[in-house]
Design a protein around this motif. Structure first.
Motif, short mmCIF file in Angstrom:
data_model
loop_
_atom_site.label_atom_id
_atom_site.label_comp_id
_atom_site.label_asym_id
_atom_site.label_seq_id
_atom_site.Cartn_x
_atom_site.Cartn_y
_atom_site.Cartn_z
N LYS A 102 4.45 68.07 72.47
CA LYS A 102 3.36 68.14 73.46
C LYS A 102 2.67 69.50 73.36
CE LYS A 102 5.27 64.88 76.82
NZ LYS A 102 4.38 63.74 76.57
N TYR A 105 -0.93 72.50 77.31
CA TYR A 105 -1.45 71.85 78.52
C TYR A 105 -0.53 70.70 78.92
CZ TYR A 105 -4.70 69.33 81.57
OH TYR A 105 -5.29 68.70 82.63
N GLU A 106 -0.15 69.88 77.93
CA GLU A 106 0.67 68.69 78.22
C GLU A 106 2.06 69.07 78.71
OE1 GLU A 106 -1.29 65.68 74.91
OE2 GLU A 106 0.31 67.09 74.33
N ASN A 107 2.60 70.18 78.19
CA ASN A 107 3.92 70.62 78.63
C ASN A 107 3.94 70.89 80.13
OD1 ASN A 107 6.46 71.35 76.95
ND2 ASN A 107 4.75 71.52 75.52
N TYR A 110 3.13 67.52 82.03
CA TYR A 110 4.28 66.61 82.06
C TYR A 110 5.21 66.95 83.22
CZ TYR A 110 8.47 64.12 80.63
OH TYR A 110 9.56 63.30 80.62
N ARG A 119 -2.90 62.46 88.45
CA ARG A 119 -3.68 62.95 87.31
C ARG A 119 -4.74 63.95 87.77
NH1 ARG A 119 -3.37 60.90 82.47
NH2 ARG A 119 -2.08 59.07 82.12
#
Lengths: 285, 290
Positions: A102, A105-107, A110, A119
């Motif tokens: 990931k 940003y995704e880390n 998540y 979201r």
């Protein structure tokens, strides 16, 4: 010097952690940390500093004694309440614990999704958090494309998703060079200035000296010295720190938290890690 | 709420994709197990229906003693018709029976008629044959009862064997697939230890950590159930085609594929959910590294 016993404090009251009949991690530690403080837990591997952090995250329960977080006893907290407890603190592990597949940003996103953020909340807050730890410009990078210091900043950012009043960092500079170590410490100081209580377990003496913050030195599951910046100079902190590593007399006999070392022939509990079973070499030797 | 469901489902699907080989093993084994159980179950249902159709052909012959009067014959007829499992009882006079025998073997015409009066009894339920037989035998003036006991027993034995086969082999495969689903979930927990650790670090609830794994098991069960339904459908179609070629007519009724998808898919979901629930009951906790 320790802070007074109020509801705004973190209190370890004669805490003992015993893993088996002969293996102790902590041997009756008493320590008070006030809200908004910045504290270093110093000591070699296996001295019990990580166990102190684990008591706060409730990874470990005290065998005896009490652990109070903001006036609440957390030692006997039921398992089902542990996640809520952890949402009251930010935890920065030594190995960063980032998801390799990931992006930065995704880390962080998540982790936010895992605690129930929508979201929309994720879209609003993640950039803000990344800016706070000065990693916003690398939001699209994967962990393997980051330096150690940058990875650690992501880990700190992730720890901030709950806006925690308490931040626990275990060896945050353990894998970093001095320049990156200092970057991380500056971020932690900035968070501390905003009111976050920061507890850092480390054996990075250079960083500790430069920061001039309260230093709790541990050895063999005991607090052997507790020095605030107003008490002593950087040199004195060094003396306090290294004094505890010599197996000699404690540095400050008149210190309220200081307890005498067990005698050489002490046949009680053995240290937790195998490293401690080897002959110890003083750092200045 | 939808946001939450989406997150949990995405986690479950990601876990399945990550460990696709183990998931495939679990799904295919469960599909074979449900194919055997569902398929043989379907065969048994069809055989039961066929047996009911056949029961009319399992005729019972009741021989009366010599010298029974017409009044007594009509009483016996009433008694036989009152027995449970009897569909029809028709009187066959001894002269008519003798004429039929002479038609079949004319050389016996020189002898005297040896036949007593008799009844032809048609059963409503083939499985009640022995019971009907003993009740008729107990009636006064009944000399003997004949019927195709061996054939009836063969049908029953065949159905019992198929039932046993379905239960044993299918059960064995169900247990195997259960273990495979359990293992797949445990392996996924290990494969996703980083995610589990991060969730624990940030204080995600236990249900948030565990539900994706349970959903994963349910998804595996659902896919196994659907695959089994399609396999049974394909097998039934193949058999129907073969029979049609031989008999020149539609030999089998339409397979209820919609019902099979619902029943076997549902069974798969429940079973997969149960196995994965057992798997996540073991601690999923990892060291948080602090």
């Amino acid at each position: 010097m320790s802070a007074p016993l109020t509801q705004d404090n973190i209190v370890f009251d004669k805490v003992e952690v015993k893993y088996s009949e002969y293996v102790y991690a902590l041997r009756g530690v008493s320590l008070t940390i006030a809200r908004g403080e910045f504290v270093f837990l110093m000591g070699q591997t296996g001295t019990g500093k990580s166990t102190l952090l684990k008591l706060l995250t409730r990874e470990v329960k005290p065998t005896s004694g009490r652990v109070l977080l903001w006036g609440r006893e957390i030692g006997g907290l039921p398992e089902r309440d542990v996640p809520a407890l952890r949402r009251e603190m930010g935890i920065v592990p030594q190995d960063f614990a980032l998801l390799p597949r990931k992006r930065v940003y995704e880390n962080v996103a998540y982790a936010m999704r895992a605690i129930g953020a929508t979201r929309r909340e994720v879209r609003r807050r993640v950039p803000e958090i990344l800016e706070r730890v000065h990693i916003g410009h690398r939001a699209d990078a994967f962990p393997h494309q980051l330096s150690g210091g940058e990875q650690q900043r992501v880990a700190i950012g992730r720890a901030l998703i709950n806006n925690p009043p308490l931040l626990l960092a275990d060896e945050p500079t353990g894998n970093l060079d001095p320049a990156h170590s200092w970057e991380i410490m500056e971020i932690l100081m900035e968070l501390n200035r905003r009111g976050t209580t920061v507890i850092v377990a480390t054996h990075d003496q250079m960083v500790v000296e430069r920061m001039s913050k309260r230093v709790v030195n541990m050895q063999g599951g005991l607090v052997v010295s507790d020095v605030t910046p107003s008490d002593v100079s950087a040199e004195a902190i060094t003396q306090h720190v290294t004094a505890g590593w010599d197996d000699e007399e404690p540095a400050h006999e008149d210190h309220p938290i200081l307890e005498p070392e067990p005698p050489e022939e002490f046949e009680g509990p053995i240290p937790l890690d195998e490293e401690d079973l080897e002959p110890e070499v003083p750092p200045h030797a | 709420m939808l946001d939450r469901i989406e997150f949990l489902l995405t986690e479950a699907i990601t876990a399945m994709r990550r460990n696709w080989l183990m998931s495939f093993a679990a799904i295919s084994t469960l599909a074979v197990a449900l194919f055997l159980l569902g398929g043989l179950g379907y065969v048994l249902i069809r055989m039961n229906a066929a047996a009911e159709d056949l029961s009319g052909r399992f005729e019972m012959r009741v021989w009366l003693r010599d010298g029974v009067s017409k009044q007594q014959i009509s009483e016996i007829a009433a008694d036989i018709r009152a027995i449970k499992g009897v569909k029809e009882a028709r009187w066959v006079p001894r002269d008519i029976e003798w004429k039929r025998q002479i038609e079949l073997t004319p050389e016996v015409a020189y002898f005297d008629n040896p036949f007593p009066d008799s009844f032809k009894v048609i059963l409503a339920d083939i499985s009640l044959g022995p019971e009907v037989e003993s009740k008729i035998k107990a009636l006064p003036r009944v000399d003997a009862v004949e019927y195709l006991r061996a054939e009836q027993q063969f049908m029953e034995q065949l159905m019992n064997f198929l039932q046993w086969l379905a239960t044993f082999v299918g059960g064995l495969l169900i247990v195997t697939s259960g273990i495979l689903i359990y293992n797949a979930i445990r392996m996924n927990i290990l494969a996703r230890w980083r995610e589990v650790r991060i969730m624990e670090l940030v204080g995600a609830s236990r249900s948030t950590i565990r539900i994706p794994f349970i959903l994963e098991g349910m998804l595996q069960g659902l896919l196994g159930g659907f695959t089994a339904s399609l396999l049974i459908f394909a097998a039934q179609q193949a058999v129907a085609e073969q029979l049609k070629a031989v008999l020149m007519t539609a030999a089998l009724p339409r397979f209820p594929i919609e019902l099979a998808l619902v029943v076997l898919g549902g069974a798969g979901v429940v079973f997969g959910g149960f196995c994965s629930f057992l798997a996540v009951r073991e601690p999923v906790r990892r060291r948080m590294g602090v």
